[in-house]
Design an enzyme around this catalytic site. Sequence first.
Site: not given
Length: 733
Positions: A264-266
């Site tokens: 995932s992105d953060w």
Amino acid sequence: MNKKNIVLVLVLIISLSNITSQSIPVYLDEYKRIDERIEDALSRMTLEEKTAMIHAQSKFSTPGCPRLGIPELWMSDGPHGVRMEFEWDTWKHAMWTNDSCVAFPALTCLAATFNPELAHEYGKALGAEARFRKKDVILGPGINIYRTPLNGRNFEYMGEDPYLASVMVVPYIQGVQTNGVAACLKHFALNNQEKWRGHINVEVSDRALHEIYLPAFKAGVQEGKVWSVMGAYNRFRGQFTTHHELLTKKILKEDWSFDGVLMSDWGSTHDTREAALNGLDMEMGTRTDGLHYSEKNAYANYYLAQPYLNMIRSGELPESSLDEKVRRVLKLNFRTNMDRNRPYGSFVTEEHFDVARRVAEEGVVLLKNQQNFFPIPVGKYKKILVVGDNADRSLTVAGGSSELKVKKEISPLQGLIEKYGNENVIFTRGYTTGKSKWNPSVPDTNKSDSLRQQAVALAKEADVVLFIGGLNKNYGQDSESNDRRGYNLSFGQDKLIEALLNENKNTGIIIISGNGVSMPWVNNAQAIIQSWYLGSEAGAALANIISGDVNPSGKLPFSIQKRLEDNPAHHFCALTYPGDSVNVHYKEDIFIGYRWHDTKKITPQFAFGHGLSYTNFQYGKIRTDKKTYQKDETVKLSFSLTNTGHTDGAEVVQVYVGQAGPSLPRPVKELKSFKKVFLKAGESKTVDMELSVKELAFYDDTQQAWVVESDRFTFYCASSSIDVRNTITLYIK
Ligand code: BGC
């Protein structure tokens, strides 16, 4: 050795190898196939251990499986250098003293080189730095398409053309991964604006998705064989892109057979079930949603942590979904930190600075050059006035996650002083912009009038003036999580530039940015350079170009429009950009950048692919091996290219192709091939280019397939998207 001894030795070898193979578990046995090793490791892990492997334990790491000796995975931003270290669980810099890296030029610059070999060198050097710093994954490259010049993160990406981005991203990935470090393609997908990035829902057609926004990702996966991909923050057709039924499950995993880790992105994960079933393999973040700090949002409560475990235990989700993720994470381990043969890497070496400098030199674009304003040879002028905040500002800091702490950064001013001598260079700031930081900054307006007046007064006395301004990676000035608020330069720069040009005609303009900017003074300026965030060697590279020690050969990786409304994302209404805060509709469809300009007959200020040189190139007539091709054939083009000037140089020859009568609307022409050709002054070469007929396909959304139609096609050999030198008509049967 007699027979008896030979038998003894053989017995010894056989029993030793038995002992070894018995004592080494399969997952640690390097002679076994990776698949076998993965299955063996998986079979030894508990449910809790498996779940732990697929979500963060700190800002930039996952825990591995300590009981089995499977190491933690460490990640670092970003696309153009290895970011400084952070505290375990905050966004505070850890203040280490051994994490100052080489800053490579931002990816707009790499794209502007149009040189895939250089992209490989770039990736290799960056990967070596990451490896030395004990990183297993470098969080780049970024390859979202340049849709609007207001997108704060375009500087981290590779421009408006999917073909250019695809060709450049593959060697970058391969270069990084030769170090046993994974590249991470980001942000998948449709993260084309920072404004409202955390929730905005993108509506775009299948055609635009496949023809414009996905090709570079596809090339990175299928040709670059990238080991990891990062999801994006935004939604697409109502669902978050990080765990998206169409994007991540169907296209990335099934259609493209991506065999690495989708992380995932953060803080871009939003749902356990979707994450479990739609292909997300690893959840990273700043606590769960990237916003809140509380017990509830601790790592153990991530969507892919305890909630996932609970749902598996209760039978709501199958354990097989978890196993599939763990297999991929283990594979990433085997590809990186469990590969004992990977190199050790190297850090801040002269070779890396050299790569950074060459990329910078090849990426700088000479936009305009009347009366041969550039180059300015050493000794020509005694009084060189340098004006502008970007001349001595650090441009490796700020900008968001791609910020860097560097061992060295040569500013443009320093580069010019080193080139022309301290005694010949005067600097005045001309305007103020506030500190380098991510938050909104308010420059001191009281000062700007007096700074401008001072600069103009000095310009009067100067032999030559070099204005060095642009954007600067602060909030709203090319930076993550926010977009630019307008197309104009801020901080009174336009007014200052006008005043300088009025005072001293001998003024050259150097814009440093990762986006196109409006240039209301363009007709008054005789010479303009488009420069980028060039990294550690910025000043050295720029001074080499300005002085003529290096002949510019960069080409624009995006079109620069005269007015914002000429950009298709800004042509329709606010719903096409930035949206109504819920949705954004890509109404321009496949017609972005030059595809739009060609179709709507809009002349850009500076065209995609444009870039001047200190010499001239002449293109000969195009020849092909035949006139008519079958759909499985390859078109072979050749033509002569001559450097007709007195300076050695390189030209990026660009081949665009247009179809005469497509059954669906298509752009007038699209880039299908390019080559950077180096020629000595007066030298002539035959340029051979090959183009598979398959490349001429478009995405037919009714058939959900790529289609090449039998038709007449025009091939344009060009020096930019509007500077066509020769054409040839061919037929596809
Ligand atoms: C950015 C990513 C980056 C991550 C980790 C996010 O905010 O969108 O590009 O890799 O942070 O720093």
